[in-house]
Design a protein around this motif. Sequence first.
Motif, PDB file in Angstrom:
ATOM      1  N   MET A 269       0.811  -1.150   0.049  1.00 46.15           N
ATOM      2  CA  MET A 269       0.054   0.030  -0.022  1.00 46.15           C
ATOM      3  C   MET A 269       0.860   1.127  -0.086  1.00 46.15           C
ATOM      4  O   MET A 269       1.639   1.467   0.874  1.00 46.15           O
ATOM      5  CB  MET A 269      -0.731  -0.128   1.242  1.00 46.15           C
ATOM      6  N   ASP A 270       0.674   2.114  -1.024  1.00 45.12           N
ATOM      7  CA  ASP A 270       1.266   3.236  -1.033  1.00 45.12           C
ATOM      8  C   ASP A 270       0.650   4.725  -0.258  1.00 45.12           C
ATOM      9  O   ASP A 270      -0.463   4.595  -0.197  1.00 45.12           O
ATOM     10  CB  ASP A 270       1.491   3.707  -2.541  1.00 45.12           C
ATOM     11  N   HIS A 271       1.411   5.432  -0.326  1.00 42.26           N
ATOM     12  CA  HIS A 271       0.692   6.714   0.281  1.00 42.26           C
ATOM     13  C   HIS A 271       1.098   7.969  -0.367  1.00 42.26           C
ATOM     14  O   HIS A 271       2.081   8.053  -0.711  1.00 42.26           O
ATOM     15  CB  HIS A 271       0.756   6.799   1.820  1.00 42.26           C
ATOM     16  N   TYR A 272       0.332   8.942  -0.368  1.00 41.04           N
ATOM     17  CA  TYR A 272       0.575  10.042  -1.000  1.00 41.04           C
ATOM     18  C   TYR A 272       0.166  11.521   0.064  1.00 41.04           C
ATOM     19  O   TYR A 272      -0.886  11.274   0.833  1.00 41.04           O
ATOM     20  CB  TYR A 272      -0.297  10.381  -2.210  1.00 41.04           C
ATOM     21  N   GLN A 273       0.669  12.513  -0.388  1.00 45.33           N
ATOM     22  CA  GLN A 273       0.035  13.700   0.403  1.00 45.33           C
ATOM     23  C   GLN A 273      -0.649  14.708  -0.420  1.00 45.33           C
ATOM     24  O   GLN A 273      -0.591  14.564  -1.690  1.00 45.33           O
ATOM     25  CB  GLN A 273       1.401  14.545   0.880  1.00 45.33           C
ATOM     26  N   GLY A 274      -1.818  15.453   0.160  1.00 46.04           N
ATOM     27  CA  GLY A 274      -2.702  15.861  -0.598  1.00 46.04           C
ATOM     28  C   GLY A 274      -3.379  16.770   0.282  1.00 46.04           C
ATOM     29  O   GLY A 274      -3.138  17.292   1.379  1.00 46.04           O
ATOM     30  N   ARG A 275      -4.312  17.914  -0.525  1.00 51.93           N
ATOM     31  CA  ARG A 275      -5.152  18.577   0.452  1.00 51.93           C
ATOM     32  C   ARG A 275      -6.610  18.348   0.102  1.00 51.93           C
ATOM     33  O   ARG A 275      -6.962  17.786  -0.850  1.00 51.93           O
ATOM     34  CB  ARG A 275      -4.823  19.877  -0.473  1.00 51.93           C
ATOM     35  N   TYR A 276      -7.561  18.173   1.278  1.00 50.09           N
ATOM     36  CA  TYR A 276      -8.769  17.607   1.115  1.00 50.09           C
ATOM     37  C   TYR A 276      -9.656  18.693   1.691  1.00 50.09           C
ATOM     38  O   TYR A 276      -9.301  19.651   2.864  1.00 50.09           O
ATOM     39  CB  TYR A 276      -8.745  16.492   1.929  1.00 50.09           C
ATOM     40  N   ALA A 277     -10.652  19.039   0.925  1.00 48.30           N
ATOM     41  CA  ALA A 277     -11.795  20.055   1.572  1.00 48.30           C
ATOM     42  C   ALA A 277     -13.100  19.144   1.706  1.00 48.30           C
ATOM     43  O   ALA A 277     -13.361  18.374   0.527  1.00 48.30           O
ATOM     44  CB  ALA A 277     -12.035  21.163   0.810  1.00 48.30           C
ATOM     45  N   ASP A 278     -13.783  19.008   2.721  1.00 46.26           N
ATOM     46  CA  ASP A 278     -15.009  18.020   2.749  1.00 46.26           C
ATOM     47  C   ASP A 278     -16.132  18.416   2.076  1.00 46.26           C
ATOM     48  O   ASP A 278     -17.278  17.758   2.204  1.00 46.26           O
ATOM     49  CB  ASP A 278     -15.078  17.845   4.181  1.00 46.26           C
ATOM     50  N   GLY A 279     -16.360  19.750   1.720  1.00 49.81           N
ATOM     51  CA  GLY A 279     -17.460  20.275   0.829  1.00 49.81           C
ATOM     52  C   GLY A 279     -18.423  20.781   1.913  1.00 49.81           C
ATOM     53  O   GLY A 279     -19.595  21.365   1.620  1.00 49.81           O
ATOM     54  N   ARG A 280     -18.342  20.672   3.183  1.00 52.97           N
ATOM     55  CA  ARG A 280     -19.489  21.260   4.254  1.00 52.97           C
ATOM     56  C   ARG A 280     -18.836  22.425   4.846  1.00 52.97           C
ATOM     57  O   ARG A 280     -19.809  23.600   4.867  1.00 52.97           O
ATOM     58  CB  ARG A 280     -19.605  20.295   5.374  1.00 52.97           C
ATOM     59  N   THR A 281     -17.705  22.573   5.092  1.00 55.04           N
ATOM     60  CA  THR A 281     -16.993  24.371   5.165  1.00 55.04           C
ATOM     61  C   THR A 281     -15.722  24.279   4.430  1.00 55.04           C
ATOM     62  O   THR A 281     -15.350  23.155   3.483  1.00 55.04           O
ATOM     63  CB  THR A 281     -16.425  24.254   6.746  1.00 55.04           C
ATOM     64  N   ALA A 282     -15.345  25.329   4.223  1.00 54.39           N
ATOM     65  CA  ALA A 282     -14.191  25.595   3.364  1.00 54.39           C
ATOM     66  C   ALA A 282     -12.969  25.407   3.997  1.00 54.39           C
ATOM     67  O   ALA A 282     -11.792  25.730   3.594  1.00 54.39           O
ATOM     68  CB  ALA A 282     -14.176  27.003   2.808  1.00 54.39           C
ATOM     69  N   THR A 283     -12.730  24.595   5.071  1.00 51.68           N
ATOM     70  CA  THR A 283     -11.574  24.258   5.976  1.00 51.68           C
ATOM     71  C   THR A 283     -10.890  23.306   4.883  1.00 51.68           C
ATOM     72  O   THR A 283     -11.152  22.518   4.364  1.00 51.68           O
ATOM     73  CB  THR A 283     -11.915  23.669   7.065  1.00 51.68           C
ATOM     74  N   LEU A 284      -9.466  23.652   4.891  1.00 51.66           N
ATOM     75  CA  LEU A 284      -8.348  22.823   4.200  1.00 51.66           C
ATOM     76  C   LEU A 284      -7.678  21.863   5.108  1.00 51.66           C
ATOM     77  O   LEU A 284      -7.244  22.461   6.409  1.00 51.66           O
ATOM     78  CB  LEU A 284      -7.481  23.580   3.471  1.00 51.66           C
ATOM     79  N   TYR A 285      -7.610  20.506   4.812  1.00 49.42           N
ATOM     80  CA  TYR A 285      -7.125  19.687   5.631  1.00 49.42           C
ATOM     81  C   TYR A 285      -5.874  19.329   4.860  1.00 49.42           C
ATOM     82  O   TYR A 285      -6.200  18.852   3.635  1.00 49.42           O
ATOM     83  CB  TYR A 285      -7.881  18.544   5.740  1.00 49.42           C
ATOM     84  N   GLU A 286      -4.537  19.044   5.361  1.00 52.22           N
ATOM     85  CA  GLU A 286      -3.516  18.610   4.833  1.00 52.22           C
ATOM     86  C   GLU A 286      -3.539  16.906   4.933  1.00 52.22           C
ATOM     87  O   GLU A 286      -3.796  16.363   6.258  1.00 52.22           O
ATOM     88  CB  GLU A 286      -2.077  19.072   5.612  1.00 52.22           C
ATOM     89  N   VAL A 287      -3.750  16.168   4.170  1.00 50.90           N
ATOM     90  CA  VAL A 287      -4.070  14.797   4.053  1.00 50.90           C
ATOM     91  C   VAL A 287      -2.936  13.885   3.599  1.00 50.90           C
ATOM     92  O   VAL A 287      -2.186  14.349   2.954  1.00 50.90           O
ATOM     93  CB  VAL A 287      -5.337  14.404   3.565  1.00 50.90           C
TER      94      VAL A 287
END
Lengths: 367, 407
Positions: free
Chosen positions: A1-19
């Motif tokens: 299993m590989d992993h990557y870094q990314g940015r995620y917004a859940d569509g409920r608020t405009a908060t940005l998560y580093e994921v």
Amino acid sequence: MDHYQGRYADGRTATLYEVTIRLSASDLFIEETTTATLLAIWPIRHLRKINDDPPGIFRLRCVDDEAARLTVFESHLFTQLAQAGATLIVRRSWPKRIAIVLSTILLILAFIGAGIWGWPRLADIIAGLLPENHQQRLGASAKTTMVTLLAKIYHTEPRFCTSEAGVAALNKMIAQIAVGFSTPMHFKADIADVRMVNAFALPGGEIVITSGLIKFAENPEEIAAVLSHEMAHAIHHHPIRGMVRAMGHNILITMLFGSNIGSSLGEAVLNGAYTRDMEAEADRDGLIALHEVGIKNLGLATFFKRLRDKEEGYTQYLSLLSTHPSFEDRITAAESIQDRPNANSALDTKEWESLRKVCDQTKPLED
Amino acid sequence: MTKDPHLAVHPVPQSGDSHRISYTDQPSKLAKIILTNALLMIPTLGFYRFWAKTKVRRHFWSSIKLDGDALEYTGTGKELLIGFLIAATVFIPIIVVIQILQYLAVTDPDQYGLIAAVVNFSFIILLVFLVYFAFFTARRYRMSRTLWRGIRGGLDGSGFVYALRCVWALFLTSITAGIAGPYAEMPALRYIIKNSRFGTQRFDAPSLSGGPLMKRWLVYLFCLFVFFGALIIYAVMSGMTFQPAEETKPPVFLGVFFLIGLPGFIVLNLWYGIYRIRYITSQIIYGPVRFASGITTGSVLWIGFIYLLAFIGMLLAVVLAVSVLASIFSHPSGGSPIVGAIIIAGAILAFIGISIIVPLLLIRPLLKRFIETMVMVGKIDFSHIGQAARGPGRGEGLADILDVGGF
């Protein structure tokens, strides 16, 4: 299993998560990097790429959650997703694509058909339903508008030429030609005092010819030819048909182009295509009428020849766009009808003289 | 940036306590989109425009980034087509009724003359009203299809109220000979700003007023009056009208006047217009954030100059090519169909040229410049910005028919 870094917004608020993104065989796990909280699990088969991204950015969404967005910066993830069987970009199936293209073509053909075939016929029916007295009023109103417009363009006052003997000569000519048409229609011709060389048929048997045309003509037969041409237009109700047709084309072209972009050009081509037929019809029937009443009908051909020489240089280029067939075609058509052996002149010398002087007396246009 | 007190935004933005806004795209990608669009517009008789618009918007939207995340346009060509078809079915019967009334007014003036005049006049008023209404609803559609980090934008309020405010502004401006212009336009402007949302948070402009614009506006108006006044005096003095006449040679005075006057007029227009945009931008707030625009008249003038040069050059090239080809293929016996075809080909080429030059050399540079000179001050807590309701289901039909701008 590989992993990557990314940015995620859940569509409920405009908060940005580093994921951190982890892939299993069938799912994509989105975890907040710092707290390792699981934010979302997206089935790989439901992933879609947002395809308008600038270079170096890849945005993903999941069909189960239309507003959430995952942004990654490594294209390697896509290779891996593709291997896992993701359909990141959904393309339409071939039958569907063909159906879309075909229905578009059908829609366009329907519009072209409505414009070129359907509407002119409907317009002719509508025009035929308009009572004669309505047409006369329309003609009178159109005449006022036209003479005012001509005067404006040629920088003069709107006025008619009204010398008594001249008008009498013109009316005599009209009465003579009318016999050749054997019609109950009543014609009324006026001479507008402008330099332009032209004549117009308006609804209800109204005809306007310009003083420029009378000056340009070298003999009464040329005027007779022009008059019989305009009268033929009137007999066939071309002016009222043209008016109704133009109304519909206006609407149609506005619909097609959504605004006035290109509409004047389109309209000229569309309206021109019909009037070219009408012109040919008027040329032919005008000459037949002259032939019937025994007026020399070489006037049309000589008139066109001289008009062609005068306008040489620019009008010939525009034949496809102009409302009239080319001079060449018209001259050939005009010369194909022979004079009767006993054909007469349209006016005697004295009448012709008075017609040429018809503008010695003028009357301003009244509103 | 500027010493003008009206435009000052304090404190000067420091990276870290503000948001970064940027524009990045590949012009070649845009060129490819608009060329395909122009080519598809011709065989589809303009029906492709709904999809063409959508593609261009997707490009521009995704080129604008806030804090590293690009905007996203989620509208579709189908929505625009449906909106257009609905507007057309409403609009066409109205036009047909008006044309019938005009016909009746001519043929039976005693009975229908007055009705037709009233209907005609109301239609003109209605049309002005509808243009504003269409502008507002088209904007609502665009904002509801704009996403950032998955959060939708939106425009609340009613197009009807907005249009009423605009017509009222038009009325106030005209009865004061233009002087009240900036004051008159503000209520409508404030209405559109206050009703704009990103997510659940609205924009606002509480201290927006016409006052700070007055000085420049009056100078602008004064120059305008002088320009047209001089023209009218000249016309009266020389007893001429503006109709083209073949005998009167173009007067040298008029030529020089327009040669200096028209460019001056454009510069003047921008001098006021750019200041107005900067002022309005500086008055907009979004929660704790304020905005400032550093766009300058000079930079816009330069963009306009390049665009105009390309535009004129393209038209000249087409006209030249058409004339040369036409003179080769024409012969003295009259118009040949080849010449007609050359002219039509020229018109199509010019259309394609305009379709490419306008977005590539005018809209893109202007948008890029505007975005790049935009500054945000203050920090938004994005966890407080919630998702907004979905917008209207269909696109800007009326705006398409009335040709109300917007790319």
